[in-house]
Scaffold this motif. Structure first.
Motif, PDB file in Angstrom:
ATOM      1  N   ARG A 214       0.843  -1.184   0.000  1.00 43.08           N
ATOM      2  CA  ARG A 214       0.000   0.000   0.000  1.00 43.08           C
ATOM      3  C   ARG A 214       0.883   1.240   0.000  1.00 43.08           C
ATOM      4  NH1 ARG A 214      -3.871  -0.698   3.742  1.00 43.08           N
ATOM      5  NH2 ARG A 214      -3.251  -2.807   4.312  1.00 43.08           N
ATOM      6  N   TYR A 215       0.256   2.386  -0.065  1.00 44.69           N
ATOM      7  CA  TYR A 215       0.948   3.669   0.073  1.00 44.69           C
ATOM      8  C   TYR A 215       0.413   4.392   1.299  1.00 44.69           C
ATOM      9  CZ  TYR A 215       3.088   3.510  -4.580  1.00 44.69           C
ATOM     10  OH  TYR A 215       3.854   3.171  -5.674  1.00 44.69           O
ATOM     11  N   ALA A 216       1.256   5.252   1.860  1.00 45.15           N
ATOM     12  CA  ALA A 216       0.822   6.182   2.900  1.00 45.15           C
ATOM     13  C   ALA A 216       1.195   7.585   2.443  1.00 45.15           C
ATOM     14  CB  ALA A 216       1.492   5.867   4.233  1.00 45.15           C
ATOM     15  N   LEU A 217       0.308   8.520   2.671  1.00 49.08           N
ATOM     16  CA  LEU A 217       0.566   9.912   2.323  1.00 49.08           C
ATOM     17  C   LEU A 217       0.405  10.770   3.570  1.00 49.08           C
ATOM     18  CD1 LEU A 217       1.107  12.120   0.196  1.00 49.08           C
ATOM     19  CD2 LEU A 217      -1.373  12.238  -0.165  1.00 49.08           C
ATOM     20  N   GLY A 218       1.488  11.444   3.956  1.00 51.14           N
ATOM     21  CA  GLY A 218       1.444  12.361   5.080  1.00 51.14           C
ATOM     22  C   GLY A 218       1.329  13.793   4.584  1.00 51.14           C
ATOM     23  N   LEU A 219       0.424  14.558   5.166  1.00 46.75           N
ATOM     24  CA  LEU A 219       0.207  15.952   4.782  1.00 46.75           C
ATOM     25  C   LEU A 219       0.422  16.854   5.990  1.00 46.75           C
ATOM     26  CD1 LEU A 219      -3.077  15.498   2.690  1.00 46.75           C
ATOM     27  CD2 LEU A 219      -0.723  15.572   1.839  1.00 46.75           C
ATOM     28  N   PHE A 220       1.179  17.917   5.791  1.00 47.97           N
ATOM     29  CA  PHE A 220       1.510  18.853   6.869  1.00 47.97           C
ATOM     30  C   PHE A 220       0.894  20.214   6.549  1.00 47.97           C
ATOM     31  CE2 PHE A 220       4.953  15.799   6.349  1.00 47.97           C
ATOM     32  CZ  PHE A 220       5.061  15.263   7.628  1.00 47.97           C
TER      33      PHE A 220
ATOM     34  N   LEU B  35      -1.963  15.140   8.720  1.00 46.87           N
ATOM     35  CA  LEU B  35      -2.963  14.154   8.303  1.00 46.87           C
ATOM     36  C   LEU B  35      -2.252  13.028   7.562  1.00 46.87           C
ATOM     37  CD1 LEU B  35      -6.413  14.936   6.739  1.00 46.87           C
ATOM     38  CD2 LEU B  35      -4.903  13.339   5.568  1.00 46.87           C
ATOM     39  N   VAL B  36      -2.694  11.803   7.790  1.00 53.37           N
ATOM     40  CA  VAL B  36      -2.110  10.664   7.084  1.00 53.37           C
ATOM     41  C   VAL B  36      -3.223   9.870   6.415  1.00 53.37           C
ATOM     42  CG1 VAL B  36      -2.148   9.105   9.088  1.00 53.37           C
ATOM     43  CG2 VAL B  36      -0.537   8.685   7.237  1.00 53.37           C
ATOM     44  N   VAL B  37      -2.939   9.424   5.208  1.00 52.07           N
ATOM     45  CA  VAL B  37      -3.855   8.589   4.437  1.00 52.07           C
ATOM     46  C   VAL B  37      -3.166   7.267   4.146  1.00 52.07           C
ATOM     47  CG1 VAL B  37      -5.139   8.339   2.284  1.00 52.07           C
ATOM     48  CG2 VAL B  37      -4.913  10.601   3.343  1.00 52.07           C
ATOM     49  N   HIS B  38      -3.833   6.161   4.420  1.00 54.44           N
ATOM     50  CA  HIS B  38      -3.367   4.846   3.998  1.00 54.44           C
ATOM     51  C   HIS B  38      -4.272   4.366   2.874  1.00 54.44           C
ATOM     52  CE1 HIS B  38      -0.793   3.335   7.618  1.00 54.44           C
ATOM     53  NE2 HIS B  38      -0.428   4.531   7.186  1.00 54.44           N
ATOM     54  N   THR B  39      -3.672   3.873   1.812  1.00 58.95           N
ATOM     55  CA  THR B  39      -4.476   3.414   0.685  1.00 58.95           C
ATOM     56  C   THR B  39      -4.962   1.987   0.905  1.00 58.95           C
ATOM     57  OG1 THR B  39      -2.679   2.420  -0.617  1.00 58.95           O
ATOM     58  CG2 THR B  39      -3.022   4.801  -0.842  1.00 58.95           C
TER      59      THR B  39
END
Length: 321
Positions: free
Chosen positions: A193-199, A242-246
């Motif tokens: 999977r991917y993880a996307l961290g947003l600041f 914020l973090v998103v896991h796909t």
């Protein structure tokens, strides 16, 4: 003085190094080699390039203590709770299933702080950017080689990398693994999977009633967390993260694409889940080729630990935990 090498600076490598430092019956020189640029492995924490106090957990989101593990692992939990490295998870996570007797914890300083604690306690020399590719037996010691051409000899080697990486190793190590052990290692599978961290900038508001949410209706996004809120570290001086896991299917489909392309795809889907989300000041996209562990087929044995051979701090010692 005997020399011991732990390969991998994730949770298993960190705890293993600390236990070797605590419980080795005679003095040893302990080294940890990690292929990434920082410790943590699948428990890594990323910092905003603009505000170091703004962090996001890109891997494990919380730690679950099951009733079966509570007793045997009590000393580890007690220690981390006493040091403030763990706290009970009290923020609402929508869609989270909690089984009877389970207790969930978060790491206020980020989950990588747990690994950093164990590595510091171990007293080991920790080297980053060291990807091990070969292990050979030389004069009753293990010669370990890296991708960049470094070679060193050790009396004990402990491998803590994912099973596919162990099977890719060249040299005499390949002959140590029996056919049965090889089948066991090959039976281990990993979700991708991917993880996307947003600041975000200080003062930014993300107005949602939850700290985390499992998503079931989106082909791309499986989990979202307002990470600082989940860890109870909201501050007017530090912007939210914020973090998103796909989802796994999304990760598998796009595993070989550039992280820049994947980041744009995730942001497009995030807009449909959280319309009007403010523009982030920075972002970090993480590819997890080896995410959660599973089994391709039932073997009757755990997929999480394989003891190939353990004879602590003697020559011809080799183990994988």
């Amino acid at each position: 003085m005997a020399r011991a090498l732990v390969v991998g600076a994730g949770l298993t490598g960190g705890v293993c190094a600390a236990l070797l430092g605590r419980e080795t019956p005679r003095p040893a020189h302990l080294t940890v080699w990690e292929e990434a640029a920082a410790p943590g492995g699948r428990m890594c924490t990323a910092c905003s390039p603009h505000a170091p106090g703004s962090t996001v957990d890109l891997g494990a989101q919380y730690i679950t203590r099951s009733p079966q593990r509570a007793g045997p692992h009590a000393r580890f939990y007690d220690e981390l709770l006493a040091l403030g490295l763990l706290e009970p998870l009290t923020s609402p996570i929508e869609g989270m299933v909690v089984k009877e007797g389970e207790c969930n914890f978060v790491a206020p300083q980020g989950v990588s702080s747990i690994i950093k604690h164990y590595l510091k306690e171990s007293g080991a020399d920790v080297c980053f950017g060291h990807r091990v590719t070969r292990v050979d037996l030389r004069d009753d010691r293990w010669e370990v080689s890296t991708e960049t051409g470094r070679h060193e000899r050790f009396d004990l080697v402990v491998l803590t990398m994912p099973a596919p990486r162990i099977l890719q190793l060249q040299g005499d190590v390949a002959n140590l693994i029996s056919e049965c052990q090889r089948r066991q290692l090959e039976s281990v599978s990993y979700s991708s999977r991917y993880a996307l961290g947003l600041f975000y900038e200080a003062g930014t508001k993300i107005d949602v009633p939850w700290a985390g949410q499992y998503i079931t209706s989106n082909p791309c996004i499986r989990f979202i967390s307002i990470d600082n809120k989940k860890r109870n570290i909201e501050s007017p001086d530090i912007g939210p993260s914020l973090v998103v896991h796909t989802t796994v299917p999304f990760g598998v489909t796009h595993m070989e694409r550039s992280t820049e392309d994947v980041q744009e795809l995730i942001l497009q889907q995030l807009e449909t889940v959280l319309p009007g989300l403010p523009r982030p000041a920075a972002a970090k996209c993480q590819r997890w080729r080896h995410s959660q562990v599973g089994l391709k087929k039932k073997t009757g044995k755990s997929s999480r630990r394989y003891n190939l051979k353990l004879d602590v701090l003697r020559s011809k010692s080799f183990c994988n935990l």
